[in-house]
Design a protein around this motif. Structure first.
Motif, mmCIF file in Angstrom:
data_model
loop_
_atom_site.group_PDB
_atom_site.id
_atom_site.type_symbol
_atom_site.label_atom_id
_atom_site.label_comp_id
_atom_site.label_asym_id
_atom_site.label_seq_id
_atom_site.Cartn_x
_atom_site.Cartn_y
_atom_site.Cartn_z
ATOM 1 N N ASP A 173 16.056 10.369 32.105
ATOM 2 C CA ASP A 173 16.792 10.792 30.912
ATOM 3 C C ASP A 173 18.161 11.340 31.286
ATOM 4 N N ILE A 174 19.142 11.090 30.432
ATOM 5 C CA ILE A 174 20.482 11.651 30.615
ATOM 6 C C ILE A 174 20.511 13.050 30.007
ATOM 7 N N GLY A 175 21.034 14.006 30.749
ATOM 8 C CA GLY A 175 21.213 15.339 30.200
ATOM 9 C C GLY A 175 20.131 16.335 30.550
ATOM 10 N N ILE A 176 19.310 16.052 31.541
ATOM 11 C CA ILE A 176 18.309 16.999 32.015
ATOM 12 C C ILE A 176 17.938 16.644 33.445
ATOM 13 N N ASP A 177 17.674 17.655 34.264
ATOM 14 C CA ASP A 177 17.341 17.443 35.677
ATOM 15 C C ASP A 177 15.948 17.982 35.991
ATOM 16 N N PRO A 178 15.256 17.370 36.967
ATOM 17 C CA PRO A 178 13.901 17.810 37.326
ATOM 18 C C PRO A 178 13.897 19.117 38.114
ATOM 19 N N ILE A 179 12.779 19.800 38.054
ATOM 20 C CA ILE A 179 12.487 20.926 38.942
ATOM 21 C C ILE A 179 11.066 20.741 39.456
ATOM 22 N N GLN A 180 10.813 21.195 40.676
ATOM 23 C CA GLN A 180 9.483 21.107 41.277
ATOM 24 C C GLN A 180 9.278 22.308 42.190
ATOM 25 N N PRO A 181 8.028 22.702 42.448
ATOM 26 C CA PRO A 181 7.779 23.849 43.334
ATOM 27 C C PRO A 181 8.296 23.594 44.754
ATOM 28 N N LEU A 182 8.756 24.662 45.383
ATOM 29 C CA LEU A 182 9.205 24.621 46.767
ATOM 30 C C LEU A 182 8.304 25.546 47.581
ATOM 31 N N ASN A 200 19.514 14.665 39.582
ATOM 32 C CA ASN A 200 18.816 13.383 39.602
ATOM 33 C C ASN A 200 17.594 13.519 40.523
ATOM 34 N N ASP A 201 17.558 12.801 41.645
ATOM 35 C CA ASP A 201 16.399 12.926 42.542
ATOM 36 C C ASP A 201 16.758 13.620 43.845
ATOM 37 N N VAL A 202 17.936 14.276 43.885
ATOM 38 C CA VAL A 202 18.429 14.910 45.107
ATOM 39 C C VAL A 202 18.261 16.428 45.008
ATOM 40 N N TYR A 203 17.572 17.000 45.989
ATOM 41 C CA TYR A 203 17.407 18.455 46.034
ATOM 42 C C TYR A 203 18.736 19.111 46.388
ATOM 43 N N VAL A 204 19.138 20.127 45.580
ATOM 44 C CA VAL A 204 20.432 20.773 45.824
ATOM 45 C C VAL A 204 20.319 22.266 46.101
ATOM 46 N N ASP A 205 19.331 22.938 45.528
ATOM 47 C CA ASP A 205 19.195 24.382 45.733
ATOM 48 C C ASP A 205 17.873 24.813 45.107
ATOM 49 N N SER A 206 17.662 26.129 45.054
ATOM 50 C CA SER A 206 16.407 26.620 44.492
ATOM 51 C C SER A 206 16.646 27.851 43.630
ATOM 52 N N LEU A 207 15.649 28.172 42.802
ATOM 53 C CA LEU A 207 15.663 29.370 41.975
ATOM 54 C C LEU A 207 14.541 30.303 42.419
ATOM 55 N N SER A 208 14.810 31.592 42.374
ATOM 56 C CA SER A 208 13.788 32.583 42.707
ATOM 57 C C SER A 208 12.724 32.601 41.611
ATOM 58 N N PRO A 209 11.567 33.224 41.878
ATOM 59 C CA PRO A 209 10.540 33.323 40.839
ATOM 60 C C PRO A 209 11.034 33.965 39.553
ATOM 61 N N ASN A 326 26.051 22.205 39.044
ATOM 62 C CA ASN A 326 26.078 21.041 38.153
ATOM 63 C C ASN A 326 24.696 20.380 38.056
ATOM 64 N N VAL A 327 23.699 21.225 37.817
ATOM 65 C CA VAL A 327 22.351 20.746 37.528
ATOM 66 C C VAL A 327 21.914 21.358 36.193
ATOM 67 N N ASP A 328 21.183 20.594 35.410
ATOM 68 C CA ASP A 328 20.847 21.016 34.050
ATOM 69 C C ASP A 328 19.328 20.966 33.843
ATOM 70 N N PRO A 329 18.597 21.939 34.414
ATOM 71 C CA PRO A 329 17.143 21.920 34.246
ATOM 72 C C PRO A 329 16.699 22.305 32.834
ATOM 73 N N MET A 330 17.589 22.919 32.051
ATOM 74 C CA MET A 330 17.232 23.332 30.692
ATOM 75 C C MET A 330 17.365 22.204 29.678
ATOM 76 N N ARG A 351 27.963 15.100 33.650
ATOM 77 C CA ARG A 351 28.270 15.909 34.830
ATOM 78 C C ARG A 351 29.667 16.528 34.705
ATOM 79 N N GLU A 352 30.572 15.848 34.056
ATOM 80 C CA GLU A 352 31.914 16.404 33.829
ATOM 81 C C GLU A 352 31.880 17.495 32.757
ATOM 82 N N MET A 353 31.025 17.346 31.761
ATOM 83 C CA MET A 353 30.995 18.252 30.624
ATOM 84 C C MET A 353 30.205 19.533 30.899
ATOM 85 N N TYR A 354 29.109 19.418 31.628
ATOM 86 C CA TYR A 354 28.161 20.536 31.749
ATOM 87 C C TYR A 354 28.776 21.826 32.289
ATOM 88 N N PRO A 355 29.619 21.792 33.334
ATOM 89 C CA PRO A 355 30.183 23.062 33.834
ATOM 90 C C PRO A 355 31.050 23.785 32.807
#
Length: 374
Positions: A173-182, A200-209, A326-330, A351-355
């Motif tokens: 889908d356009i306009g949303i990015d995946p998240i998965q447990p690390l 997309n399918d590239v890991y870029v960083d992580s979020l704390s609990p 520039n990731v949109d998990p929401m 990707r140009e608009m989101y920031p």
């Protein structure tokens, strides 16, 4: 009548002639791990499989292989065991962080073409190698351990809902990015350290609990959640009874339990990319670290207001981080696409608009009970 009897007899003979599947000859794959080989970017693979052979003392075995593709890895692994490896019961796929940073869809795409593999499974990113996660403790069934680690924490509403299909849906889908447990290794056991953010399918960083809780607060409804929080003592000084805390911390701590929440993301200005995120939250107050006069209605209202302000501040920090990455998990882009019915929205354009989006948080906190303080 004779014709019908003959057909029944033939079918019976055909069924009887079908070669039996002897489960003792199979290696039932329960987990797969993929790491990156530095020499040529090939895959370093690990399969965990179960054996149903009474003569084998260790029912769960690991086999390793190197290949450029998932199917090639499975074929190579079969050359290293006298059991036929079958993936119909696979439950978890683990990707080492270095591989995830190059994209994992090339390893996941064969899943669509393999009717043998189950309809759903969990995905993990590992801070270490996937091999280390899958072989760290041979005394337990690591496939079952990892599956339950995710499944139980999703049911307890600590982790957002995410699995293979959720990943693929958000990837496509356009306009949303995946998240998965690390996961990482702690005291010789895999533990969930944080949540992996993908572009997309590239890991870029992580979020704390705690940041993960906020993402879930924006995107899902809590039914019985729990969250530890801290607030400054200063606004409540006159409402704190004699404090026996020797350390005199500037903050006090408490737990919100039985959290029930609803959220809605609204696009209110298409031109200026302005959004409202409306969140309503009911919760029970537990485990206050200071003797706060919580029965006073004025104190309760002040506490609700401080919690609302605290959430707004933390939510804004999450937004700032995801916009910087520039990731949109929401799924703000999904909302934009739905509201504008703009069929021309592309991945590159979003990707140009989101920031540049602006988000206003409207939060209504209601403490409906206060547990042991009643």
């Amino acid at each position: 009548m004779k014709k019908r009897s003959l057909i029944v007899l033939m079918l019976t003979l055909l069924v009887g002639c079908a070669p039996p599947k002897q489960i003792e000859t199979l290696g039932i794959v329960s987990s797969y791990g993929a790491d990156l080989l530095h020499e040529d970017k090939a895959l370093d693979n690990t399969f965990l499989y179960k054996q149903f052979d009474p003569d084998i003392p260790e029912a769960i075995q690991a086999v390793e292989s190197q290949a450029n593709t998932y199917e090639g890895a499975l074929d190579t692994a079969n050359l290293k065991t006298n059991y036929k490896l079958v993936t119909g019961q696979i439950r978890v796929k683990v990707f080492g962080k270095e591989l995830a940073e190059t994209g994992i869809m090339r390893v996941l795409s064969p899943h669509f073409k393999n009717a043998e593999e189950p309809a759903s499974l969990y995905l993990l990113v590992s801070e270490t190698t996937a091999r280390e996660v899958l072989t760290i403790d041979t005394s337990i069934d690591l496939s079952k351990y990892l599956y339950n680690l995710i499944d139980n924490n999703q049911k307890r509403e600590i982790l957002p809902e995410s699995d293979f299909f959720d990943f693929v849906h958000k990837y496509e889908d356009i306009g949303i990015d995946p998240i998965q447990p690390l996961v990482t290794i702690e005291k010789q056991k895999p533990v969930i350290e944080s949540i992996a953010l993908f572009q997309n399918d590239v890991y870029v960083d992580s979020l704390s609990p705690k940041q993960t809780f906020l993402v879930k607060l924006m995107t899902e409804s809590f039914k019985a959640g729990k969250q530890e929080m801290s607030l400054s003592k200063q606004p409540f000084e006159e409402f704190i009874e004699e404090d026996e805390d020797k350390h005199k911390d500037e903050e006090f701590h408490f737990v919100l339990s039985e959290i029930r929440s609803k959220s809605k993301i609204l696009l209110n200005d298409k031109k200026n990319l302005s959004y409202d995120v409306n969140i309503s939250l009911d919760a029970r107050l537990m485990e206050l670290s200071v003797p706060l006069l919580i029965k006073d209605e004025k104190v309760l209202k002040k506490l609700e207001k401080q919690i609302e302000d605290n959430f707004k501040e933390q939510l804004q920090e999450v937004m700032d981080k995801t916009k910087e990455l520039n990731v949109d998990p929401m799924g703000f882009g999904t909302t934009y696409n739905q509201e504008t019915r703009n069929n021309e929205l592309t991945e590159e354009k979003w990707r140009e608009m989101y920031p540049n989006i602006d988000v206003n948080f409207n939060i209504d906190v209601n403490i409906i009970r206060h547990g042991i303080f009643d």
